[in-house]
Design a protein around this motif. Structure first.
Motif, PDB file in Angstrom:
ATOM      1  N   ASN A 164      -6.595   4.303  -2.538  1.00  0.00           N
ATOM      2  CA  ASN A 164      -5.404   4.371  -1.676  1.00  0.00           C
ATOM      3  C   ASN A 164      -4.670   3.033  -1.613  1.00  0.00           C
ATOM      4  OD1 ASN A 164      -5.752   7.136  -0.893  1.00  0.00           O
ATOM      5  ND2 ASN A 164      -7.386   6.469   0.486  1.00  0.00           N
ATOM      6  N   ARG A 165      -4.670   2.312  -2.745  1.00  0.00           N
ATOM      7  CA  ARG A 165      -3.963   1.026  -2.783  1.00  0.00           C
ATOM      8  C   ARG A 165      -2.473   1.206  -3.024  1.00  0.00           C
ATOM      9  NH1 ARG A 165      -8.628  -0.860  -5.635  1.00  0.00           N
ATOM     10  NH2 ARG A 165      -7.496  -0.896  -7.621  1.00  0.00           N
TER      11      ARG A 165
ATOM     12  N   THR B 192       0.819  -1.215   0.000  1.00  0.00           N
ATOM     13  CA  THR B 192       0.000   0.000   0.000  1.00  0.00           C
ATOM     14  C   THR B 192       0.853   1.265   0.000  1.00  0.00           C
ATOM     15  OG1 THR B 192      -1.694  -1.194   1.229  1.00  0.00           O
ATOM     16  CG2 THR B 192      -1.866   1.197   1.212  1.00  0.00           C
TER      17      THR B 192
END
Length: 316
Positions: free
Chosen positions: A249-250, A224
């Motif tokens: 938001n990966r 992430t």
């Protein structure tokens, strides 16, 4: 073989003119006739007679009429825009400018990574708002940087990463050749490398293998907190998948010198992310561009005059 005439095409590269290129060539090859045409008609006449032509592109019809042409010296590392089949059919050797971009693009990559590590984009936004507010920052030391593509540019990036105390992973077509990174993987092992990656640098050509290489699956495999730097071609990344990953938001963000599409439309969602920096495909710009290109061609002129055909950076 005597001293051949070199015809310089009228095209401009990175804001530098054909006359700038001719000056660099004359510095490297003072005994060679360097000719620059100032009109389309004069250029056609020059190409028709010169044994060596250098520039960005050459029309297939002109190649057919260039009876004396032995060598086309491209001034870009990429050659996918050239009529390579026509060159080959007319027994014309083609070289590219691989290696010219190494120092300047490697500096761009290091700058993009350090800017993210130290939070400079956020600092700039706060400065514009006249806001004094502390924020967390990271250290590059101890992280893992994966470089996809270990050609001249990828290798230059790895060389400049060495003082920062990072682990480097390389991904290339022929992992058995090894490389400058601590470990080397094939494309079939891409996800193994991605799972360990803090910073992903794309420095590979756009091919059938690499088109869409960084897709939703690859972006999901990345941690992430991973940060993407693309100085390859926009098509190496699936743009829609990248947008989705950023929205969710990966991944932590991206520095993009190339996009797909390109130019990036003004209403494209990529413009709206604070975690994304975008430059207009100018990571390779440098005032020394023609100087380095001229050095490659000067070496090949020596080989040409000696009757050799194993030119540096030969692609056809």
């Amino acid at each position: 073989m005597g001293s051949p005439t070199i015809a310089v095409l009228r095209q401009k590269i990175h804001g530098l003119s054909a006359n700038d290129y001719a000056t660099a060539l004359r510095d490297e090859l003072p005994e060679i006739d360097i000719a620059v045409a100032d009109t389309p008609a004069a250029e056609r006449e020059l190409v028709a007679s010169a044994p060596i032509v250098t520039g960005y592109d050459l029309d297939a019809e002109l190649i057919e009429t260039a009876e004396n042409l032995d060598l086309f010296a491209g001034v870009y590392a990429g050659v996918d825009h050239l009529p390579l089949d026509t060159f080959e059919a007319n027994d014309v050797a083609v070289t590219n400018a691989s290696g010219v971009h190494g120092p300047n693009i490697a500096e761009y990559v290091i700058g993009a990574i350090l800017s993210h590590v130290r939070g400079f984009p956020r600092a700039r936004r706060q400065q514009e708002q006249r806001t004094w507010q502390s924020y967390p920052a990271r250290e590059l030391q101890g992280s893992t940087v994966t470089v996809v593509g270990l050609g001249a540019i990828g290798s230059a990036v790895v060389d400049r990463l060495d003082p920062f105390g990072v682990e480097t992973l390389g991904v290339r077509y022929t992992p058995e050749k090894g490389g400058p990174t601590d470990e080397v993987f094939g494309f079939d092992e891409l996800h193994t490398a991605l799972a360990r990656t803090d910073y992903l640098v794309l420095a590979c050509p756009l091919t059938e293998t690499t088109r869409g290489l960084i897709d939703s699956e690859a972006l999901l495999t990345l941690p992430t907190e991973a940060f993407l730097v693309n100085i390859a071609r926009g098509g190496v990344v699936d743009t829609d998948d990248l947008v989705s990953a950023l929205q969710a938001n990966r991944i932590a963000g991206a520095a993009l010198d190339v996009t797909d599409p390109e130019p990036l439309p003004e209403d494209h969602p990529l413009w709206g992310f604070n975690t994304v920096s975008i430059t207009p495909h100018n990571a390779g710009h440098t005032p020394r561009y023609y100087e380095r290109t001229a050095e490659i061609l000067a070496d090949n002129i020596d080989r040409y005059r000696n009757g050799e055909t194993d030119f540096e950076n030969r692609v056809v």
